[in-house]
Design a protein around this motif. Structure first.
Motif, PDB file in Angstrom:
ATOM      1  N   ASN A  41     -43.997 -98.889 -70.810  1.00 12.44           N
ATOM      2  CA  ASN A  41     -43.528 -98.511 -69.883  1.00 12.44           C
ATOM      3  C   ASN A  41     -41.966 -98.840 -69.899  1.00 12.44           C
ATOM      4  O   ASN A  41     -41.090 -99.401 -70.846  1.00 12.44           O
ATOM      5  CB  ASN A  41     -43.142-100.454 -68.863  1.00 12.44           C
ATOM      6  CG  ASN A  41     -44.980-100.020 -68.628  1.00 12.44           C
ATOM      7  OD1 ASN A  41     -46.196 -99.797 -68.427  1.00 12.44           O
ATOM      8  ND2 ASN A  41     -45.661-101.840 -68.971  1.00 12.44           N
ATOM      9  N   GLY A  42     -41.177 -98.253 -68.744  1.00 10.79           N
ATOM     10  CA  GLY A  42     -39.778 -97.806 -68.937  1.00 10.79           C
ATOM     11  C   GLY A  42     -39.091 -96.819 -70.612  1.00 10.79           C
ATOM     12  O   GLY A  42     -38.503 -96.008 -70.045  1.00 10.79           O
ATOM     13  N   THR A  47     -39.877 -91.577 -64.604  1.00  5.78           N
ATOM     14  CA  THR A  47     -38.958 -90.655 -63.322  1.00  5.78           C
ATOM     15  C   THR A  47     -39.593 -89.035 -64.208  1.00  5.78           C
ATOM     16  O   THR A  47     -39.004 -87.970 -63.752  1.00  5.78           O
ATOM     17  CB  THR A  47     -37.655 -90.413 -64.909  1.00  5.78           C
ATOM     18  OG1 THR A  47     -37.452 -91.795 -64.666  1.00  5.78           O
ATOM     19  CG2 THR A  47     -36.823 -89.504 -64.559  1.00  5.78           C
ATOM     20  N   ILE A  48     -39.829 -88.362 -65.188  1.00  2.00           N
ATOM     21  CA  ILE A  48     -40.984 -87.172 -65.388  1.00  2.00           C
ATOM     22  C   ILE A  48     -41.134 -86.980 -64.151  1.00  2.00           C
ATOM     23  O   ILE A  48     -41.395 -85.945 -64.073  1.00  2.00           O
ATOM     24  CB  ILE A  48     -41.222 -86.865 -66.518  1.00  2.00           C
ATOM     25  CG1 ILE A  48     -40.266 -87.461 -67.763  1.00  2.00           C
ATOM     26  CG2 ILE A  48     -41.789 -85.396 -66.708  1.00  2.00           C
ATOM     27  CD1 ILE A  48     -40.515 -87.353 -68.870  1.00  2.00           C
ATOM     28  N   ILE A  49     -42.458 -87.264 -63.509  1.00  2.00           N
ATOM     29  CA  ILE A  49     -43.668 -87.030 -62.667  1.00  2.00           C
ATOM     30  C   ILE A  49     -42.665 -87.160 -61.051  1.00  2.00           C
ATOM     31  O   ILE A  49     -43.560 -85.617 -60.933  1.00  2.00           O
ATOM     32  CB  ILE A  49     -44.778 -88.506 -62.980  1.00  2.00           C
ATOM     33  CG1 ILE A  49     -45.792 -88.277 -63.755  1.00  2.00           C
ATOM     34  CG2 ILE A  49     -45.071 -88.571 -61.391  1.00  2.00           C
ATOM     35  CD1 ILE A  49     -46.850 -89.936 -63.671  1.00  2.00           C
ATOM     36  N   LYS A  50     -41.890 -87.358 -61.405  1.00  2.00           N
ATOM     37  CA  LYS A  50     -41.074 -87.819 -59.630  1.00  2.00           C
ATOM     38  C   LYS A  50     -40.777 -86.315 -59.761  1.00  2.00           C
ATOM     39  O   LYS A  50     -41.001 -85.248 -58.270  1.00  2.00           O
ATOM     40  CB  LYS A  50     -40.787 -88.953 -59.881  1.00  2.00           C
ATOM     41  CG  LYS A  50     -41.004 -90.127 -59.308  1.00  2.00           C
ATOM     42  CD  LYS A  50     -39.989 -91.131 -58.372  1.00  2.00           C
ATOM     43  CE  LYS A  50     -40.606 -92.937 -58.608  1.00  2.00           C
ATOM     44  NZ  LYS A  50     -39.651 -93.247 -58.434  1.00  2.00           N
ATOM     45  N   ASP A 167     -50.900 -90.295 -62.482  1.00  2.00           N
ATOM     46  CA  ASP A 167     -49.972 -91.540 -62.712  1.00  2.00           C
ATOM     47  C   ASP A 167     -51.131 -92.849 -63.171  1.00  2.00           C
ATOM     48  O   ASP A 167     -51.580 -93.331 -62.115  1.00  2.00           O
ATOM     49  CB  ASP A 167     -48.896 -91.852 -61.538  1.00  2.00           C
ATOM     50  CG  ASP A 167     -47.584 -93.153 -62.309  1.00  2.00           C
ATOM     51  OD1 ASP A 167     -48.138 -93.001 -63.630  1.00  2.00           O
ATOM     52  OD2 ASP A 167     -47.166 -93.632 -61.826  1.00  2.00           O
ATOM     53  N   GLU A 168     -51.164 -93.249 -64.402  1.00  4.72           N
ATOM     54  CA  GLU A 168     -52.249 -94.407 -64.707  1.00  4.72           C
ATOM     55  C   GLU A 168     -53.392 -94.164 -63.961  1.00  4.72           C
ATOM     56  O   GLU A 168     -53.358 -94.961 -63.385  1.00  4.72           O
ATOM     57  CB  GLU A 168     -51.234 -95.777 -64.733  1.00  4.72           C
ATOM     58  CG  GLU A 168     -49.827 -95.443 -65.214  1.00  4.72           C
ATOM     59  CD  GLU A 168     -49.757 -96.555 -66.852  1.00  4.72           C
ATOM     60  OE1 GLU A 168     -51.638 -96.066 -67.136  1.00  4.72           O
ATOM     61  OE2 GLU A 168     -48.919 -96.086 -67.237  1.00  4.72           O
ATOM     62  N   PRO A 169     -54.288 -93.398 -64.020  1.00  6.95           N
ATOM     63  CA  PRO A 169     -55.316 -93.020 -63.001  1.00  6.95           C
ATOM     64  C   PRO A 169     -56.190 -93.685 -63.507  1.00  6.95           C
ATOM     65  O   PRO A 169     -57.138 -94.229 -61.716  1.00  6.95           O
ATOM     66  CB  PRO A 169     -55.296 -92.048 -62.941  1.00  6.95           C
ATOM     67  CG  PRO A 169     -55.438 -91.565 -64.688  1.00  6.95           C
ATOM     68  CD  PRO A 169     -53.621 -92.033 -64.909  1.00  6.95           C
ATOM     69  N   VAL A 170     -56.489 -94.882 -64.080  1.00 10.59           N
ATOM     70  CA  VAL A 170     -57.256 -96.165 -64.508  1.00 10.59           C
ATOM     71  C   VAL A 170     -57.386 -97.179 -64.794  1.00 10.59           C
ATOM     72  O   VAL A 170     -58.129 -98.305 -64.915  1.00 10.59           O
ATOM     73  CB  VAL A 170     -58.111 -95.383 -65.791  1.00 10.59           C
ATOM     74  CG1 VAL A 170     -58.833 -93.915 -66.088  1.00 10.59           C
ATOM     75  CG2 VAL A 170     -57.230 -95.525 -66.578  1.00 10.59           C
ATOM     76  N   SER A 171     -55.640 -97.250 -64.422  1.00 12.01           N
ATOM     77  CA  SER A 171     -55.452 -98.758 -64.066  1.00 12.01           C
ATOM     78  C   SER A 171     -55.666 -99.760 -63.811  1.00 12.01           C
ATOM     79  O   SER A 171     -56.035 -99.112 -61.858  1.00 12.01           O
ATOM     80  CB  SER A 171     -53.682 -98.920 -63.879  1.00 12.01           C
ATOM     81  OG  SER A 171     -53.481 -99.926 -63.809  1.00 12.01           O
ATOM     82  N   GLY A 172     -56.368-101.046 -63.602  1.00 10.98           N
ATOM     83  CA  GLY A 172     -56.651-102.300 -62.737  1.00 10.98           C
ATOM     84  C   GLY A 172     -58.514-101.945 -62.526  1.00 10.98           C
ATOM     85  O   GLY A 172     -58.710-102.575 -61.713  1.00 10.98           O
ATOM     86  N   ILE A 214     -43.466 -90.657 -75.367  1.00  7.55           N
ATOM     87  CA  ILE A 214     -41.990 -90.099 -75.164  1.00  7.55           C
ATOM     88  C   ILE A 214     -41.785 -91.442 -75.449  1.00  7.55           C
ATOM     89  O   ILE A 214     -42.543 -92.334 -75.270  1.00  7.55           O
ATOM     90  CB  ILE A 214     -41.404 -89.730 -73.761  1.00  7.55           C
ATOM     91  CG1 ILE A 214     -42.311 -90.961 -72.807  1.00  7.55           C
ATOM     92  CG2 ILE A 214     -41.876 -88.405 -74.003  1.00  7.55           C
ATOM     93  CD1 ILE A 214     -41.418 -90.687 -70.919  1.00  7.55           C
ATOM     94  N   SER A 215     -40.282 -91.464 -75.988  1.00  8.30           N
ATOM     95  CA  SER A 215     -39.738 -93.420 -75.742  1.00  8.30           C
ATOM     96  C   SER A 215     -38.664 -92.894 -75.830  1.00  8.30           C
ATOM     97  O   SER A 215     -36.863 -91.887 -76.159  1.00  8.30           O
ATOM     98  CB  SER A 215     -39.856 -93.267 -77.384  1.00  8.30           C
ATOM     99  OG  SER A 215     -39.085 -94.666 -77.753  1.00  8.30           O
TER     100      SER A 215
END
Length: 250
Positions: A41-42, A47-50, A167-172, A214-215
């Motif tokens: 996270n962060g 940013t890239i996806i947007k 974007d995080e398609p399986v989150s939750g 990425i970091s």
């Protein structure tokens, strides 16, 4: 295909190296494949996806999307094309609770100027592809998170874009829902270029052949799982990820 070339993004009006959220990033997502954008996270994933989806502009660099015929377009110069050439599935579905799933799909068709037989065929296609028939006439507010996520996939696919951004398609989601999502992503990736942002390593193992880690807004590794493990002299992708993101040291 999705290509990000020499991408920089700063949210500050001040100039300077330390003000970039993403710096000099290059990314390539071939057709008929899934590429993982892996980071904590962060790290700069959102940013890239947007930028790929045309939600904001790069401070510098280019975003290239290709259509189904292989024609390339720079969506930094033609941002209106991003919505047509890429479907976007957000981490948390943004769905109108008082519409039925069917009504919402027709609304999505309207956004993409689909009508008549085109609209009918588009709805039938995504209902089948995303397995929506069982709850098509239910209010969205009554649907489970997994059902809402499938509906979110469907709205991104009504215009049959050649590129898909997740974007995080399986989150939750629960384990059964995660398996359904994996199978759906695999089917879609048979024909589309799929960019999947995630921090869940299991999803990388299961669905992605290419990984870009990425970091701090920069690419720290790119390649297959085996290539990244070899280049970092680690035992597995988990160790490599932790080492590259600053969470592991020898």
């Amino acid at each position: 295909m999705i290509e990000v070339r020499a991408f920089y993004k700063s949210y500050s009006s001040k100039k300077g190296k330390d003000n970039f959220a993403v710096e000099n990033l290059n990314l390539s997502v071939p057709d008929a494949s899934v590429t993982a954008l892996l980071g904590t996270n962060g790290s700069g994933k959102t940013t890239i996806i947007k930028a790929v989806c045309g939600f904001h502009y790069p401070s510098a660099g280019k975003i290239i999307l290709t259509d189904e015929k292989g024609n390339s377009f720079d969506v930094t110069e033609q941002p209106e094309l991003a919505m047509e050439l890429a479907g976007f599935v957000p981490e948390s579905p943004r769905l109108p609770p008082n519409l039925t799933a069917r009504e919402f799909l027709h609304f999505a068709c309207d956004i993409h100027s689909l009508s008549g037989n085109q609209e009918k065929e588009a709805v039938e296609r995504v209902v089948k592809d995303c397995s929506l028939a069982e709850f098509l006439d239910k209010k969205i507010r009554t649907l489970s998170k997994g059902q809402q996520q499938r509906l979110s996939f469907a709205q991104a696919l009504v215009h049959n874009p050649p590129n898909l951004v997740l974007d995080e398609p399986v989150s939750g989601l629960d384990p059964a829902q995660i398996i359904q999502m994996r199978k759906l992503i695999e089917r879609l990736a048979e024909k589309k270029a799929v960019l999947m942002s995630t921090h869940i390593l299991q999803e990388v193992y299961s669905t992605c052949k290419k990984i870009q880690i990425i970091s701090g807004g920069k690419t720290v590794a790119c390649g297959s799982e085996e290539e990244i493990i070899t280049s970092t002299n680690t035992k597995n992708l988990e160790e490599a990820f932790l080492k590259l993101s600053g969470g592991f040291s020898e």
